[in-house]
Write an enzyme that holds these catalytic residues in place. Structure first.
Site, mmCIF file in Angstrom:
data_model
loop_
_atom_site.group_PDB
_atom_site.id
_atom_site.type_symbol
_atom_site.label_atom_id
_atom_site.label_comp_id
_atom_site.label_asym_id
_atom_site.label_seq_id
_atom_site.Cartn_x
_atom_site.Cartn_y
_atom_site.Cartn_z
ATOM 1 N N SER A 55 0.834 -1.202 0.000
ATOM 2 C CA SER A 55 0.000 0.000 0.000
ATOM 3 C C SER A 55 0.866 1.248 0.000
ATOM 4 O O SER A 55 1.965 1.258 0.551
ATOM 5 C CB SER A 55 -0.902 0.006 1.235
ATOM 6 N N TYR B 294 -2.466 -0.281 9.984
ATOM 7 C CA TYR B 294 -2.613 -0.818 8.628
ATOM 8 C C TYR B 294 -1.311 -0.663 7.852
ATOM 9 O O TYR B 294 -0.820 -1.605 7.239
ATOM 10 C CB TYR B 294 -3.754 -0.102 7.912
#
Length: 351
Positions: free
Chosen positions: A140, A165
């Protein structure tokens, strides 16, 4: 430009997170464009967002008959993954299963540890014990955290995550590197930048704003609108993945006789960050054009400028030089074109 060294035709490919936005679109592309491909799709269909969207994606994949096999399981279930390999013997693995969302990681961290760490460890272990030509996995743009230098390059240090995350995604990259080094597993990580498009994730801004505006609610614009995002249309993401799948990092030995890790990281982004206020302007124009909202909709009374929230960063901006040089591809879909397709899909799906 690199030469492809992995043929997709005639292969069995495991796609985890197959009911997700990226996973379903990738599976559809593989089944449509490559001869004699079998896609084994895994997904545990969490209720993180409206499961009707996941079911809609799976319904489309059922049209490919026996070429698509769906297994409702979590990658955190090690026995289930081992059973998949013993039954279907996939040669290529694309791991897209993960608990997504920056903000949700603050309120529900357990889900991230289970899926993003334990689940990814299980994937690495099963690749270690079976003959896998290439492991491709989703990272990501969140790994860049508080980096001040833009555009973000894969050569940059990424040691300042601002959410759990992001930390799990950076951990995935480190774990993959270790397994590539120890067991000579060709692996490629992909740092996605703000993926959007039809039948996407409802927690993403473009979808969430649309839902709220339709209900007459107020949308919150963080950092008082002073955010920039590198929006990347789903078809560009899928094209990038397919190209990456076909070139596994080469196995080679170092001077010490030990394997040089067959390991690579790419950014996949549009390399054109858009101001959040400009993005909202385009979105509202396309929602009116598609007939989702009325021509005289009072947008100004439904906007609220607020401060930055925890876990967010002010800008995302991809340097895609490596992707262009190695695989001859640069995402190119304009924000207006992508949002137009989303608005038209939204009108049709929700009538």
């Amino acid at each position: 430009m690199l030469q492809y060294n992995v043929a997709l035709e005639g292969k069995t490919i495991l796609v985890t997170g197959v009911a997700g936005f990226v996973g379903a679109n990738l599976a559809k592309r593989l089944l449509s464009d490559f001869r004699d491909v079998q896609v084994i799709g895994m997904d545990n269909i969490t209720d993180y967002y409206d499961v009707r969207l996941k079911q809609e994606r799976l319904e489309e994949l059922k049209n490919y008959g026996n070429s698509f096999v769906f297994i409702k399981e979590s990658i955190a279930n090690k026995v289930a993954i081992e059973t998949v390999f013993e039954t279907y013997h996939p040669q290529i693995v694309v791991n897209l299963a993960a608990q997504a969302g920056v903000r949700y990681s603050i309120t529900n961290p357990d889900a991230y540890i289970e899926s993003n760490l334990i689940g990814f460890y299980n994937i690495l272990e099963v690749c270690r014990h079976h003959e896998v030509e290439h492991l491709v996995y989703a990272s990501s743009s969140s790994v860049y955290g508080t980096n001040k230098k833009v555009p973000y390059s894969t050569d940059d240090q990424v040691d300042n995550p601002v959410s759990l995350y992001a930390a799990t995604k950076k951990s995935n990259e480190l774990m993959a590197h270790a397994y590539s080094k120890l067991y000579d597993i060709p692996s490629t990580g992909l740092r996605f930048f703000t993926v959007y498009g039809p039948c996407g994730r409802p927690d993403m801004a473009y979808f969430d704003f649309t839902n709220k505006l339709l209900r007459g609610e107020t949308i919150q614009i963080f950092n008082y609108g002073n955010c920039k995002r590198d929006f990347t249309y789903i078809d560009d993401i899928v094209e990038g993945i397919v190209r990456v799948m076909q070139h596994a990092p080469e196995k080679q030995k170092g001077e010490d006789g030990l394997p040089i890790p067959p390991y690579k990281i790419y950014n996949i982004g549009n390399s054109n960050p858009e101001n959040l206020l400009d993005f909202i302007q385009i979105l509202q124009e396309e929602l009116i054009r598609a007939g989702v909202l009325l021509l005289d909709y009072d947008f100004e009374s439904h906007k609220e400028l607020v401060s930055m929230q925890a876990g967010d960063v002010p800008v995302t901006y991809a340097d895609t030089t490596a992707l262009e040089e190695d695989l001859g591809f640069k995402p190119h879909t304009s924000l207006r074109e992508g949002l137009r397709k989303f608005a038209e899909w939204y009108k049709g799906f929700y009538n």
